[in-house]
Design a protein around this motif. Structure first.
Motif, mmCIF file in Angstrom:
data_model
loop_
_atom_site.group_PDB
_atom_site.id
_atom_site.type_symbol
_atom_site.label_atom_id
_atom_site.label_comp_id
_atom_site.label_asym_id
_atom_site.label_seq_id
_atom_site.Cartn_x
_atom_site.Cartn_y
_atom_site.Cartn_z
ATOM 1 N N ALA A 95 0.866 -1.174 0.000
ATOM 2 C CA ALA A 95 0.000 0.000 0.000
ATOM 3 C C ALA A 95 0.904 1.226 0.000
ATOM 4 C CB ALA A 95 -0.912 -0.002 1.217
ATOM 5 N N PHE A 96 0.938 1.930 -1.119
ATOM 6 C CA PHE A 96 1.754 3.133 -1.279
ATOM 7 C C PHE A 96 0.869 4.369 -1.161
ATOM 8 C CE2 PHE A 96 4.659 0.404 -3.927
ATOM 9 C CZ PHE A 96 5.843 0.675 -3.249
ATOM 10 N N ASP A 97 1.319 5.327 -0.372
ATOM 11 C CA ASP A 97 0.696 6.645 -0.363
ATOM 12 C C ASP A 97 1.516 7.576 -1.244
ATOM 13 O OD1 ASP A 97 -1.411 5.991 1.359
ATOM 14 O OD2 ASP A 97 -0.156 6.334 3.130
ATOM 15 N N VAL A 131 5.437 6.250 -0.967
ATOM 16 C CA VAL A 131 6.027 5.676 0.248
ATOM 17 C C VAL A 131 5.026 4.697 0.841
ATOM 18 C CG1 VAL A 131 5.167 7.564 1.712
ATOM 19 C CG2 VAL A 131 7.136 6.182 2.462
ATOM 20 N N SER A 132 5.545 3.578 1.351
ATOM 21 C CA SER A 132 4.660 2.497 1.803
ATOM 22 C C SER A 132 3.984 2.815 3.126
ATOM 23 C CB SER A 132 5.454 1.194 1.934
ATOM 24 O OG SER A 132 6.428 1.292 2.962
ATOM 25 N N GLY A 171 6.594 -5.566 9.599
ATOM 26 C CA GLY A 171 6.537 -4.172 9.188
ATOM 27 C C GLY A 171 7.799 -3.385 9.427
ATOM 28 N N ALA A 172 8.953 -4.049 9.469
ATOM 29 C CA ALA A 172 10.203 -3.345 9.754
ATOM 30 C C ALA A 172 10.740 -2.574 8.559
ATOM 31 C CB ALA A 172 11.266 -4.339 10.237
ATOM 32 N N ALA A 173 10.184 -2.800 7.387
ATOM 33 C CA ALA A 173 10.692 -2.150 6.180
ATOM 34 C C ALA A 173 9.815 -0.972 5.778
ATOM 35 C CB ALA A 173 10.768 -3.144 5.028
ATOM 36 N N THR A 174 10.445 0.069 5.270
ATOM 37 C CA THR A 174 9.756 1.165 4.598
ATOM 38 C C THR A 174 10.187 1.134 3.137
ATOM 39 O OG1 THR A 174 9.665 2.560 6.576
ATOM 40 C CG2 THR A 174 9.441 3.657 4.442
ATOM 41 N N ILE A 175 9.207 1.094 2.246
ATOM 42 C CA ILE A 175 9.475 0.923 0.822
ATOM 43 C C ILE A 175 9.066 2.188 0.090
ATOM 44 C CG2 ILE A 175 9.028 -0.522 -1.196
ATOM 45 C CD1 ILE A 175 8.077 -2.707 0.845
ATOM 46 N N SER A 214 14.305 0.721 3.236
ATOM 47 C CA SER A 214 15.078 0.931 4.463
ATOM 48 C C SER A 214 14.471 0.089 5.560
ATOM 49 C CB SER A 214 15.068 2.406 4.877
ATOM 50 O OG SER A 214 13.744 2.889 5.050
ATOM 51 N N TRP A 215 15.334 -0.378 6.472
ATOM 52 C CA TRP A 215 14.892 -1.277 7.551
ATOM 53 C C TRP A 215 15.123 -0.607 8.889
ATOM 54 C CZ3 TRP A 215 12.753 -5.995 6.220
ATOM 55 C CH2 TRP A 215 12.826 -6.302 4.869
ATOM 56 N N HIS A 216 14.118 -0.679 9.753
ATOM 57 C CA HIS A 216 14.204 0.013 11.027
ATOM 58 C C HIS A 216 13.730 -0.898 12.144
ATOM 59 C CE1 HIS A 216 9.835 0.539 10.540
ATOM 60 N NE2 HIS A 216 10.126 0.876 9.303
#
Length: 401
Positions: free
Chosen positions: A202-204, A211-212, A369-373, A399-401
């Motif tokens: 799901a991208f906004d 951004v995911s 949900g550790a990734a932001t795509i 990126s992984w957080h």
């Protein structure tokens, strides 16, 4: 499969009610709006040639059209996956929604979600599919839904901008029309393929990019037309294949097949094995030379390859060696321990790289949900940041957080 009792067999209303309850129990449905949509749509009318028990099964797809080789090129997706993606989409009353890849029933769910003041358009490249969708929608009473014949790569500009766009086929890329076709705060839900691994993201909209908000496990038939991917596949031996869309990855069929004939070597990480879908995404995006290794049940039963290869597993390949993930029971790591099976002359070197990633993921990113795509359209490939995947129309940066 969904469990049905004797009183529901052959009764579509009862089957539908059972399906909604089961989808709630499995957290595929988490909102009353999506629950109401699934309760309202007579799903069996969109699969008239299939038994109702299959149409209402949570995890069964219904074939709609096959190619000349007998492979599915269009299916009615499983109810569980449709529910998950509609929850990701967040469509509400009065919204304008575009569905790319038509089957009919998902468009009906969308019309229920946007209500009488909203507008739903569904587009497909295949005349047979869009005609079938139109017929099913009309028979089920969803005459308000608009159907269009066209390539999903282009979208349907006449109806833009859309508050929501949902793609129901595995997409290799995100064309400019999907981003420009969204409102400034619009959302795109797309099963995006990254190095052979697909996730419903799901991208906004984020300026000119995306951004995911969330990502979920998904499997879809691939897109056709301009958006079709050209993956490289190599059959190493009967029942064993590797595939990749990364041109840098060597696929030396003869050498890799020879490697499989050498003794397997096992290496263990001492790290917990958990959340395989999250781990798989991390490995796919971090391995230096990634491919996807597939094996048939007969090959796995023979002991040549592990069960992790049945649905495909991230593999690290060189010219003459291959390594992939496995697991074993180990109470010291919470039940299972992750490890690596490697074959070939470079087995130890490949396993060493793989093990470092398994340990890093378990220590730093072992959660959902550790990734932001992000999708960044049209960057200079010479300035690609780390953990990016180059596409035709831009890059995917994770990126992984």
């Amino acid at each position: 499969m969904t469990a049905f009792n004797d009183s529901t067999v052959g009764n579509p209303d009862a089957l539908r009610a059972d399906m909604v309850r089961a989808l709630r129990d499995q957290d595929a449905i988490t909102s009353s709006r999506v629950a109401d949509a699934f309760a309202a749509v007579p799903r069996h009318l969109f699969a008239p040639d299939a038994p109702s028990e299959i149409a209402y099964d949570l995890h069964r797809t219904v074939p709609v059209k096959k190619d000349e080789h007998g492979l599915d090129i269009s299916v009615m997706s499983a109810a569980h996956l449709q529910a998950v993606m509609l929850e990701q989409l967040g469509a509400g009353p009065g919204m304008r929604v575009l569905e790319i890849g038509s089957g009919g029933v998902n468009a009906a769910y969308l019309q229920e979600l946007v209500g009488p003041d909203g507008e739903v358009t569904t587009v497909d490249i295949d005349r047979d599919i869009i005609d079938r969708a139109r017929l099913c929608l009309d028979n089920a009473g969803y005459t308000q839904v608009k159907t269009a014949l066209g390539d999903g790569e282009i979208g349907v500009p006449d109806g833009a901008p859309y508050d929501r766009i949902i793609v129901t086929a595995a997409a290799w890329d995100i064309p400019p029309s999907w981003i420009s076709g969204l409102t400034g705060n619009g959302r795109l839900v797309v099963p995006l393929t990254l190095r052979g691994t697909t996730r419903s993201i799901a991208f906004d909209r984020d300026g000119e990019g995306l951004v995911s908000d969330s990502y979920r496990l998904a499997r879809f038939v691939p897109m056709q037309g301009e958006g079709a991917a050209k993956e490289r596949k190599a059959l190493l031996r009967d029942g064993v294949a590797v595939q990749t869309d990364d041109e840098r990855v060597p696929l030396n069929t003869k050498a890799l097949n020879h490697a499989l004939g050498t003794p397997r070597r096992e290496f263990w990480s001492g790290a917990a094995y958990d959340l395989p879908d999250e781990l798989e995404l991390y490995l796919t995006l971090h391995l230096s030379s990634p491919a996807r290794l597939h094996a048939s049940k007969a090959v796995v039963d023979s002991g040549l390859l592990d069960a992790s290869t049945l649905l495909g597993v991230p593999a690290l390949v060189s010219e003459d060696s291959i390594a992939y993930r496995t697991r074993r029971e180990n109470e010291d790591t919470g039940g299972f321990e992750s490890g690596v099976v490697a074959h070939g002359l470079q087995a130890e070197a490949l396993a060493d790289e793989y093990l470092k990633l398994l340990r890093r993921w378990a220590q730093n990113h072992r959660r959902r949900g550790a990734a932001t795509i992000k999708f960044l359209p049209g960057p200079d490939p010479s300035t690609l940041p780390q953990n990016t995947v180059l596409k035709r129309h831009g890059i995917v940066a994770v990126s992984w957080h």
